[in-house]
Structures are given as structure tokens and as C-alpha cells.
Scaffold this active site. Sequence first.
Site, mmCIF file in Angstrom:
data_model
loop_
_atom_site.group_PDB
_atom_site.id
_atom_site.type_symbol
_atom_site.label_atom_id
_atom_site.label_comp_id
_atom_site.label_asym_id
_atom_site.label_seq_id
_atom_site.Cartn_x
_atom_site.Cartn_y
_atom_site.Cartn_z
ATOM 1 N N VAL A 185 0.586 28.555 -85.341
ATOM 2 C CA VAL A 185 1.491 29.470 -86.050
ATOM 3 C C VAL A 185 1.465 29.201 -87.548
ATOM 4 O O VAL A 185 1.470 30.124 -88.364
ATOM 5 C CB VAL A 185 2.936 29.355 -85.500
ATOM 6 C CG1 VAL A 185 3.892 30.238 -86.291
ATOM 7 C CG2 VAL A 185 2.980 29.710 -84.016
ATOM 8 N N CYS A 186 1.392 27.938 -87.919
ATOM 9 C CA CYS A 186 1.484 27.538 -89.328
ATOM 10 C C CYS A 186 0.495 28.251 -90.254
ATOM 11 O O CYS A 186 0.900 28.762 -91.306
ATOM 12 C CB CYS A 186 1.335 26.030 -89.467
ATOM 13 S SG CYS A 186 2.603 25.095 -88.588
ATOM 14 N N PRO A 187 -0.795 28.341 -89.901
ATOM 15 C CA PRO A 187 -1.714 28.981 -90.854
ATOM 16 C C PRO A 187 -1.435 30.474 -91.041
ATOM 17 O O PRO A 187 -1.728 31.017 -92.105
ATOM 18 C CB PRO A 187 -3.101 28.739 -90.258
ATOM 19 C CG PRO A 187 -2.868 28.452 -88.825
ATOM 20 C CD PRO A 187 -1.511 27.799 -88.749
ATOM 21 N N ILE A 213 1.280 30.399 -93.752
ATOM 22 C CA ILE A 213 0.756 29.886 -95.017
ATOM 23 C C ILE A 213 -0.138 30.939 -95.676
ATOM 24 O O ILE A 213 -0.006 31.216 -96.874
ATOM 25 C CB ILE A 213 0.014 28.558 -94.790
ATOM 26 C CG1 ILE A 213 0.992 27.488 -94.292
ATOM 27 C CG2 ILE A 213 -0.685 28.103 -96.061
ATOM 28 C CD1 ILE A 213 0.328 26.252 -93.715
#
Length: 182
Positions: A53-55, A58
Site C-alpha cells: 500500500v505504501c508505494p 508515496i
Amino acid sequence: MLTVGDTLPSFNLKAVPAGQPQNPSEAFVEINDKSYEGKWLVLFAWPKDFTFVCPTEIAAFSQMNEEFADRDAQILGLSTDSEFVHLAWKRDHEDLRDLKFPMLSDLKRELSQSLGILDKNEGVDLRATFIVDPDGIIRHVAVNDLSVGRNPQETLRILDALQTDELCPCNWQQGEEVLKVA
């Protein structure tokens, strides 16, 4: 957890700068709470590098960097991963190679602990977003579950509303009328 009206804690962290470093001497910088004096800060934290999920978040913040910059705001990304892991992830993940903002490393978890955003079970940052005014005062806080990504467009909308210093109704967008007290 710190909240609206609190002061952003002092910090001094190693970071991977915006863009793609061309040589090892440019790979890391020091960033502190005074590095962007006079600007709004959009500080957003994610749980771990090399995750799923993070990328998406970002990359979405990076794609909107110009819009935040147009509002005199600096985006800062934060996790408890080291600066070396940040750099490796940027080089490895196509969507992160040319990020438009720095990735802060809070390896000792000092800023994350001060903000109160460490997950009690995992010991990593929650998906927390802070909008901080030029005086260092936190004006907005949002926290998502580890499994749910946030919406950078909503963060921008909230920044726009805060910068009006007016009463902004639900779903207000930049350029629309603000509420007037009769």
C-alpha cells in the site's frame, strides 16, 4: 498522539533527498524541524518500505508535489526504516525513483514516538498525516489503519481550507465561497 494545536516536536533526521542522487555524496541529507522555516509542512508517515500500500500513497503524493509547492507547502515522508533502506527502495521501485520530496528515516523512532504514531502491535508508524503551519503548529491530523491508504487530494483540499483562515463547509474546494457569519 499529538493533535491539532500542538507544536511539531523538534527533530533532526537523516533522509534520502528528492530526485535521484547521482553520486554517493548526494545520497543522504540531514533534515530538521527548521529546514523549511516559513513553509507549511505536510508530514506523512507509512509503516514499512518494500510493502504494497505504501508505494501507492508515496507515488500519489509525489505526483501532486507541485500543487503542494504552489501553496508554499513542503511534503516530508517518514518511516522507521533506515535511510539505506529508503534509498534501496527508491532505486528498486519504478514509481519511487524520482520522488519529489525527501524520505525521512526515523530509525530510533524518536519523532514517531513524540508524535504518538507508533502502532502498538507492530512498532512501526501508522499511516498518519500531519499538516503543520509555518509557526510549527499542527493544524490537521489524520490516521488510517495499516491496511488502508490515504487520499493526497483530500490532504491538499484540507491544506487549501486551512490557508483561507475562514469557515469552510463540508466538501469545500479551493475557489468556492467560504461561510460568512451573519
